[in-house]
Structures are given as structure tokens and as C-alpha cells.
Design an enzyme around this catalytic site. Structure first.
Site, PDB file in Angstrom:
ATOM      1  N   ASP A 122     101.014 -50.943 -15.236  1.00 19.00           N
ATOM      2  CA  ASP A 122     100.382 -50.289 -14.090  1.00 19.00           C
ATOM      3  C   ASP A 122     100.932 -51.407 -13.045  1.00 19.00           C
ATOM      4  OD1 ASP A 122      99.116 -49.585 -11.737  1.00 19.00           O
ATOM      5  OD2 ASP A 122      96.907 -49.827 -12.505  1.00 19.00           O
ATOM      6  N   LYS A 128     100.030 -47.479  -2.365  1.00 19.32           N
ATOM      7  CA  LYS A 128     100.090 -48.784  -2.092  1.00 19.32           C
ATOM      8  C   LYS A 128     101.147 -49.400  -1.303  1.00 19.32           C
ATOM      9  CE  LYS A 128      96.054 -48.584  -4.040  1.00 19.32           C
ATOM     10  NZ  LYS A 128      95.554 -48.893  -5.314  1.00 19.32           N
ATOM     11  N   TRP A 145      91.190 -53.096 -12.349  1.00 17.24           N
ATOM     12  CA  TRP A 145      91.897 -51.964 -12.541  1.00 17.24           C
ATOM     13  C   TRP A 145      92.206 -51.839 -14.027  1.00 17.24           C
ATOM     14  CZ3 TRP A 145      91.072 -48.172  -9.538  1.00 17.24           C
ATOM     15  CH2 TRP A 145      91.072 -48.345  -8.077  1.00 17.24           C
TER      16      TRP A 145
HETATM   17  C1  LIG Z   1      94.788 -48.400  -6.363  1.00 16.06           C
HETATM   18  C2  LIG Z   1      94.918 -48.750  -7.676  1.00 16.06           C
HETATM   19  C3  LIG Z   1      94.843 -47.553  -8.841  1.00 16.06           C
HETATM   20  C4  LIG Z   1      94.224 -46.381  -8.579  1.00 16.06           C
HETATM   21  O1  LIG Z   1      95.024 -45.607  -7.813  1.00 16.06           O
HETATM   22  P1  LIG Z   1      94.248 -44.087  -7.552  1.00 16.06           P
HETATM   23  O2  LIG Z   1      95.479 -43.440  -6.705  1.00 16.06           O
HETATM   24  O3  LIG Z   1      93.204 -44.415  -6.362  1.00 16.06           O
HETATM   25  O4  LIG Z   1      93.557 -43.498  -8.283  1.00 16.06           O
HETATM   26  C5  LIG Z   1      95.128 -48.147  -9.966  1.00 16.06           C
HETATM   27  N1  LIG Z   1      95.693 -49.463 -10.367  1.00 16.06           N
HETATM   28  C6  LIG Z   1      95.948 -50.187  -9.216  1.00 16.06           C
HETATM   29  C7  LIG Z   1      96.589 -51.478  -9.621  1.00 16.06           C
HETATM   30  C8  LIG Z   1      95.517 -49.853  -8.185  1.00 16.06           C
HETATM   31  O5  LIG Z   1      95.986 -50.814  -6.980  1.00 16.06           O
END
Ligand SMILES: *Cc1c(COP(=O)(O)O)cnc(C)c1O
Length: 362
Positions: free
Chosen positions: A173, A197, A103
Site C-alpha cells: 500500500d 494523498k 492502515w
Molecule cells: C488514506 C489511506 C488509505 C485509505 O484510503 P481511502 O481512499 O480513504 O479508502 C489506505 N492506506 C493508506 C496508507 C492511506 O493513507
């Protein structure tokens, strides 16, 4: 589990608290006497404004967010933030990224479209199985921000200590760890999390941004929707927002407040993760994929002695009611995502299953 639900170990979209789903179900045809569901409601109505205001107030309370930070609800999930961050925050044209897995790699590749990216630390040498030591990391003073992915969902690592980066704003993030433990928001310039998540339905990110980073002098190429200022000035109502996701996330914020806040949630998460890691540590068939100090409390990747056996365990687990244990295609093996809403009973039951499976291999 009630309603024939399974223990769902998906990395995302993932489980939501059952109590919250029951509340949503009870309100889905007629939200509190409004005569309609939140899906059918004008985003300009007073009843929706109250949902939005309460969600923001509850999140502010839950994370103890200082007054000089704005809370934004932005559509497009996590991936849109990979672009919004550099589009909005690059002034000098230089940003520093910590490369710790899939990511953060995606984020830095996107940022390269908008300026110069320095990789300040990386764990690529050992297949992203650890978090680099950043006590003495060098960050150029002119850098606009330092970016990290605080919990790498695919590789199962977490920054348990933030890097020492001086006065350069830290962007994190937090998608796969959002609201999993207390967070000192004042240490960050910007925190964002895709909500599917650990909070609610897919398609939205929560952005927590320090006000001085919200610019009104963005390059002309930045689409109106992708400017943080657009969302800040319009209280996340510049256009029709993801009303349903805001409503569901608001329910989860309230649920966490009612259940002891983030400290209590962190304790529950630590206990759950310990059940699984303690098992993996003593197993001679299953092996954890991450160095101990940097293990994630949310995503637990592990392997058997072979790819064939990995697949056999995933299939047997599914038949026994444990869903979505297959590791990400880029890493292989197995992965159990045990977010906030996964009950401890789910992890205990999984460990019992794995222990019995191991016995049949002896
Ligand atoms: C799932 C995830 C993303 C991407 O999210 P989307 O909504 O699918 O674009 C980005 N960063 C992390 C750490 C993630 O787990």
C-alpha cells in the site's frame, strides 16, 4: 500563494500542484475543442480514450513499470483495496501481514474475512513509532503474499528498506508515498495507491499488478467489479470509471515527467523534510514522534509537552494560514503532511512559525 490559497498540510485529500490546477481550470468548460468538460464526456469516446492511454503511458514511463505489469484504475479509493487484495490473491488461504500502524491494521482485519492471516512482524509494542527489522523475517513458503503499508500516513513511518521475503509476492500500500521517490516495481507483485494523498482527487486507486497474479479462477462470491481480471481485461473501462480522477492524475503524471521525474521529486521531498526534521531535532518544545531511521518524508507527526499545548499550536497555526496540522484522532499531537505538491516555501514558512511560537513559550 496565489488565489488566496493556504499551505494545506492535510494528510488527504491534499494539495495538488498549482500549475496542474491552472491547466485543469483552463480546460474545465471545453476540453481541447471537444465542446465539453471531461466531467461531461462519454468514457467510450475517443477523446477520453486518449486521456486514459496517455495517463497509463506516462505512469509507466515515470515509474519505469515493466511490460509484465498491468496498470488499473479502480474506484472505491484505498479501502476497497483492503478487500480486493485478499479476494484476488489468496489461493492457499494464508497471507502474511506486517503490522506497522493504523492502515496495515485495517488491511489485515479485512483480509481475515477471507482467510488466515499471520502477523509476521509488528511495531505495536511501541505504539507504531518504528518499522520492525525484517532482515530475517520468516515467511512460510505456502503464503500467497506478504503485505505491508509502505508509508503509515497516521504514524509517520516508512519502510526505507523492503523486507527479505524470498519468492513470495510482495503487496504494498503506497497510498501516502505514491510517486514520492523512485520505485523498483519488479520487486513487487502488486502496488496500489489511493490517489488523494499524493496525486489527485479522492475516490480512486491506481493498482500496478504483475500479470501472473491476475486470476480467472476466483471464488464465486467475488463481485465482478472486485476482480482484478475484470479491470485488466477491460482496460479499466468495464463500467464508467472515475473519468475525472483519471484525467487529473494523468495531468500530475505528466507534470512529474516534465519536472525531472521521480528522482528529482525525491530530492525535492528530502530537502523539504530535512527542513522540518532539523527544526524538530533541535527544538526543546516540539518533539518528533518516530525513530530517526524510519521517519516518513511525507507525514511528520510531532508533539508539544501537553495535549492542551498541541491544540493551542494547531489553532494559532490555522490563524496564521497553515491548515490541517492536527494529528490523527487515534494518535493526537500534530502532523504536517508534506506531499509532492507542498512547496518548500510552505515548509520553511511553517518552521519559521513554529520557531517563533516556541520563543513565546520560553
Ligand atoms: C488514506 C489511506 C488509505 C485509505 O484510503 P481511502 O481512499 O480513504 O479508502 C489506505 N492506506 C493508506 C496508507 C492511506 O493513507
Amino acid at each position: 500563494m496565489k488565489y488566496g490559497r493556504t499551505y494545506n498540510f492535510s494528510a488527504g485529500p491534499a494539495m495538488m500542484p498549482e500549475d496542474v490546477l491552472e491547466e485543469i481550470a483552463a480546460e474545465v468548460l471545453n476540453y481541447r475543442g471537444s465542446g465539453m468538460s471531461v466531467m461531461e464526456m462519454s468514457h467510450r469516446s475517443q477523446v477520453f480514450q486518449t486521456i486514459l492511454d496517455e495517463a497509463k503511458a506516462d505512469l509507466r514511463k515515470l515509474m519505469n513499470i515493466p511490460e509484465n505489469y498491468k496498470i488499473l484504475f479502480v474506484q472505491g479509493g484505498g479501502t476497497v483495496q483492503f478487500a480486493m487484495v485478499p479476494m484476488n490473491l489468496m489461493r492457499s488461504g494464508l497471507a502474511c501481514y506486517m503490522e506497522t500502524g493504523a492502515w496495515s491494521k485495517k488491511a489485515l482485519a479485512e483480509a481475515r474475512k477471507y482467510g488466515e492471516v499471520t502477523v509476521s512482524a509488528s511495531s505495536a509494542d511501541k505504539n507504531f513509532s518504528y518499522i520492525p527489522d525484517c532482515t530475517h523475517v520468516e515467511i512460510p513458503e505456502k503464503a500467497d503474499y506478504v503485505y505491508l503499508c509502505e508509508n503509515e500516513t497516521i504514524h509517520g513511518t516508512t519502510w526505507h528498506t523492503l523486507p527479505e521475503i524470498g519468492s513470495v509476492p510482495l503487496v504494498s500500500d503506497q497510498s501516502s508515498m505514491f510517486l514520492s521517490r523512485p520505485c523498483d516495481v519488479s520487486r513487487y507483485g502488486l502496488i496500489w495507491g489511493g490517489v488523494q494523498k499524493n496525486v489527485g482527487p479522492a475516490g480512486m486507486a491506481v493498482v500496478i499488478i504483475r500479470e501472473d497474479l491476475i486470476r480467472d479462477d476466483l471464488p464465486a462470491f467475488v463481485p465482478t467489479y472486485l476482480s482484478y481480471k475484470t479491470h485488466a481485461d477491460n482496460d479499466s473501462l468495464y463500467n464508467t470509471p472515475n473519468c475525472w480522477a483519471i484525467y487529473c492524475c494523468g495531468k500530475v503524471f505528466r507534470y512529474l515527467l516534465d519536472n525531472g521525474g521521480l528522482e528529482a521529486q525525491a530530492k525535492r521531498n528530502e530537502e523539504k523534510a530535512a527542513v522540518l526534521y532539523d527544526f524538530l531535532d533541535q527544538s526543546s518544545f516540539f518533539t518528533g514522534a518516530v525513530v530517526k531511521e524510519d521517519r516518513s518524508v511525507m507525514n511528520v507527526p510531532f508533539v508539544t509537552p501537553s495535549k492542551e499545548q498541541d491544540a493551542a499550536v494547531v489553532a494559532a497555526a490555522k490563524a496564521a494560514g497553515f491548515d490541517n496540522l492536527k494529528g490523527h484522532k487515534s494518535v493526537g499531537g500534530l502532523r504536517a503532511s508534506i506531499y509532492n505538491a507542498m512547496p518548500k516555501a510552505g515548509v520553511t514558512a511553517l518552521v519559521d512559525f513554529l520557531r517563533n511560537y516556541e520563543k513565546t513559550q520560553a
